[in-house]
Structure formats: structure tokens, C-alpha cells
Design an enzyme around this catalytic site. Sequence first.
Site, PDB file in Angstrom:
ATOM      1  N   ALA A  69       0.742  -1.133   0.083  1.00  0.00           N
ATOM      2  CA  ALA A  69      -0.026   0.061  -0.133  1.00  0.00           C
ATOM      3  C   ALA A  69       0.814   1.153   0.064  1.00  0.00           C
ATOM      4  O   ALA A  69       0.321   2.325  -0.445  1.00  0.00           O
ATOM      5  CB  ALA A  69      -0.828  -0.092   1.312  1.00  0.00           C
ATOM      6  N   ASN A 146      -6.083   3.665  10.651  1.00  0.00           N
ATOM      7  CA  ASN A 146      -5.297   2.646  11.520  1.00  0.00           C
ATOM      8  C   ASN A 146      -5.106   2.847  12.812  1.00  0.00           C
ATOM      9  O   ASN A 146      -4.650   1.738  13.408  1.00  0.00           O
ATOM     10  CB  ASN A 146      -4.011   2.297  10.443  1.00  0.00           C
ATOM     11  CG  ASN A 146      -3.178   3.476  10.540  1.00  0.00           C
ATOM     12  OD1 ASN A 146      -3.650   4.525   9.997  1.00  0.00           O
ATOM     13  ND2 ASN A 146      -2.026   3.554  10.905  1.00  0.00           N
ATOM     14  N   GLN A 176      -7.328  -0.361   5.698  1.00  0.00           N
ATOM     15  CA  GLN A 176      -8.078  -0.880   7.061  1.00  0.00           C
ATOM     16  C   GLN A 176      -9.603  -1.086   6.750  1.00  0.00           C
ATOM     17  O   GLN A 176     -10.334  -1.478   7.813  1.00  0.00           O
ATOM     18  CB  GLN A 176      -7.623  -0.054   8.100  1.00  0.00           C
ATOM     19  CG  GLN A 176      -6.358   0.179   8.652  1.00  0.00           C
ATOM     20  CD  GLN A 176      -5.643  -1.016   9.156  1.00  0.00           C
ATOM     21  OE1 GLN A 176      -6.271  -2.171   9.579  1.00  0.00           O
ATOM     22  NE2 GLN A 176      -4.180  -0.986   9.179  1.00  0.00           N
ATOM     23  N   CYS A 319       3.790   1.640  12.170  1.00  0.00           N
ATOM     24  CA  CYS A 319       4.716   2.530  11.645  1.00  0.00           C
ATOM     25  C   CYS A 319       4.964   3.968  12.349  1.00  0.00           C
ATOM     26  O   CYS A 319       5.974   4.471  12.016  1.00  0.00           O
ATOM     27  CB  CYS A 319       4.062   2.908  10.155  1.00  0.00           C
ATOM     28  SG  CYS A 319       3.603   1.443   9.354  1.00  0.00           S
TER      29      CYS A 319
HETATM   30  N1  PLP Z   1      -2.269   2.453   4.835  1.00  0.00           N
HETATM   31  C1  PLP Z   1      -2.586   2.165   5.960  1.00  0.00           C
HETATM   32  C2  PLP Z   1      -3.967   2.637   6.538  1.00  0.00           C
HETATM   33  C3  PLP Z   1      -2.186   1.156   6.610  1.00  0.00           C
HETATM   34  O1  PLP Z   1      -2.674   0.811   7.805  1.00  0.00           O
HETATM   35  C4  PLP Z   1      -0.821   0.716   6.373  1.00  0.00           C
HETATM   36  C5  PLP Z   1       0.020  -0.459   7.228  1.00  0.00           C
HETATM   37  O2  PLP Z   1       0.185  -0.183   8.279  1.00  0.00           O
HETATM   38  C6  PLP Z   1      -0.321   1.019   4.911  1.00  0.00           C
HETATM   39  C7  PLP Z   1      -1.250   2.216   4.479  1.00  0.00           C
HETATM   40  C8  PLP Z   1       0.880   0.519   4.521  1.00  0.00           C
HETATM   41  O3  PLP Z   1       0.702  -0.704   4.175  1.00  0.00           O
HETATM   42  P1  PLP Z   1       1.860  -1.684   3.572  1.00  0.00           P
HETATM   43  O4  PLP Z   1       2.559  -2.444   4.677  1.00  0.00           O
HETATM   44  O5  PLP Z   1       1.092  -2.687   2.756  1.00  0.00           O
HETATM   45  O6  PLP Z   1       2.754  -0.661   2.780  1.00  0.00           O
END
Ligand code: PLP
Length: 371
Positions: A69, A146, A176, A319
Site C-alpha cells: 500500500a 489505522n 483498514q 509505523c
Molecule cells: N495505509 C494504512 C491505513 C495502513 O494501515 C498501512 C499499514 O500499516 C499502510 C497504508 C501501509 O501498508 P503496507 O504495509 O502494505 O505498505
Amino acid sequence: MIYLDNAATTRCRQEVIDVMNNYQTHDFFNASSVYAPAVSVRKDIDEARNSILDILCASDHKLVFVSSATEANNLIFSSINLRPGDKILISVGEHPSVFECAKSYAQKGVCVEYVNLLENGELDTCDLKRKMTKEVKLVSCMLVSNETGAISDIKKICEIVKSVNNKTLVACDGVQAFGKIDVCIDDLGVDFFVVSAHKIHGPKGVGALIYNKDIKIVPLMIGGGQENGLRSGTENVAGILGLKIASEIASENLKNNYVKVSAVKQNIIDELYNNNVDFMINGNGSPYILSLSFDGVRGEVLLHSLEADNIYISTGSACSSKHQDNRILEAMGRSKKEVMGSVRLSFNPYDEYDAKYIANKISTKVKMLKG
Ligand code: PLP
């Protein structure tokens, strides 16, 4: 182990692993090769694409598979062709893969304005109305937070944006939400939608950008021209097939799963109340996420104390866990103390949770840590 960090990542389902193993061991061909078994792999990729578009009810959209993502969100920015002086609007609550991306464009002279959150964590549509002008090229708002699970009214956001300028693009990080709540992209009206496999019991390292078919995507990866020239690099076929099956399982079980995790979340809240601990719920929307602030306790200390009993939670998104502050809870009006005392529990529909046990453990630890 009691795993309560499913918003960070989920365990791969066995059906997903089986499909991926089958590709890796038997149908391992390169989708760009021209002999029959490879052509069949190409067909499988396109079937996966169509299946996910169908699940998302996205009839005016196309889909490009990417590594995550994070990559999909970056690809949106590269496709907007932003120049110094251009204006974009970003929700304060965005994931770092949008927020930091926007910040990097701000350093190049793009005017980035941030749209506030309401106390419940949703995007403040009145603030959006105030900041939306016809010069805005992109508006980005996630569907489900998230951090808190708060659900923003994306359909209304699109209506506000498009009523000012029909050409302004709306991007929605659906990571999410996908596979967890009902999503119909045609109904929402967004131009971009982003999903990630590892949040829905699929593999890590694969995601997708769904985009309006009239938009020209500007690739981040240049090379062999895979994915219709939009994402060069030999396709992660196992990952793509894993994402497909994970999406199908999630979609077929969406309603039952929703009911199941809703009960888990409510039962934990009820048991916490029964135990007379001081806490506050941050945001309320998705049953998959429960963000709590405990009075007089540091979230990080509570996390490690629960870890000692094999209960895994988070202090916010994985993150952002390196940061002491939490811009999202702060934007919702939480005090520094409430931010410091915050933890996130996130559920999956397949584990059997004992709500009483979990709430008792949390309450005991909180009381002990408060002395
Ligand atoms: N967007 C949201 C809302 C997320 O919760 C996350 C993951 O924590 C991401 C983007 C990023 O996803 P990815 O681990 O596939 O890069």
C-alpha cells in the site's frame, strides 16, 4: 499467545499459503513468457485483477498490482504530476505513506494543506469545505483510520470536493477497510483506492492501486513494462494470487466476521467498565480496532507488561511506534497525558478471544502500574 495487533499485520490463512505454494512449486512460469503454461499464469493475474475490482464494485476503474500500500500511495503522488505552487489537501490522520509523501512534495514547493479531524477521529468535513478551492489537485483521506478505527464519510467528502471542482482527484487509502467493511468504489466516487494483502490474512509484499480508468498513471518503476507498463519488474504472482484468495475469503465472510469482531470489541469494553479502570475510547467506527487511553499509565509500559503474559498489543500504528507523539490523537483533541497512555487493540475474526480474560489482564496491569 493472544495477538491483538491485527491492524499491523495478520496471519496468512492456510488457503492463501496453499495457493501461493502451488504457484511457487508447480505453475512458477514468468507471466511474460509466451508458451501456454506462462500464458495461463498471465490469465490468472488478470482474473485476480477482475476479481478484486468486482469485490470493490469498481466498474469505472482499473487496477495495478504493486508491492505494498505504501507503494500504491506513492504511485498516486507520482501520477498527479505536482508542480511548485500546486495545492493539495491531506487529512491530518493519514498513514505515513501518504503523510510523509505529501511532506516531501511540500519541500519541493507544493502547497500542502491539512484537513482537521473531529474529536471522534473522522475527517472534519466543515474544515474540508473551508479549505477546498478549485485550484486543489488532490484530496486524500483514508476510509478507516489505522490508529483509531474511525470511519470517514468518503462519499460526502467526494461530493464536497467535486462540487467545487469536478476535476480534483480524490484518493482513499482503504487498507483498514478492505475486506472488513462494505466498500463500493462506484458509490464512494473516489478516483484512487489503495489495498494491502497482509492486512486481510494475505501475504506481505503485495498491494494494489485501483484508479479511475481516465487517469494516466505515471510509473515509479521503469523497465520491462509489466503491469501494462505501469509497474515494471517480474510480477509477484504468488503474492497476487494470495491477495486474490485472501480478498475473496474476506469478502465472502465479511458480514459474519463483522458481527464476530463487533462482539469481541464490545465485550472487552464492557469488561473494562466492570473492572472500574479509568479509560477513554479514542474514535469509534470499525469493530476491528479499539484505541484506548488509560489515565496515569504509559502505553508503552502497559504494552511490555502485557507482552510478559504473551498478549501483544500496540501503542498506535506499528509505523508510527518509533515516535513519542501521536499526531492523530492530538488532532482529535487528546491531551499529552491521554496520548502517552494510549494503546491500540486490533482484532481478527478467526481467533477465539476471551474478552473477560483480556480485560482482566489489562485492568490488573493498569492498576498495578498506577501503584
Ligand atoms: N495505509 C494504512 C491505513 C495502513 O494501515 C498501512 C499499514 O500499516 C499502510 C497504508 C501501509 O501498508 P503496507 O504495509 O502494505 O505498505
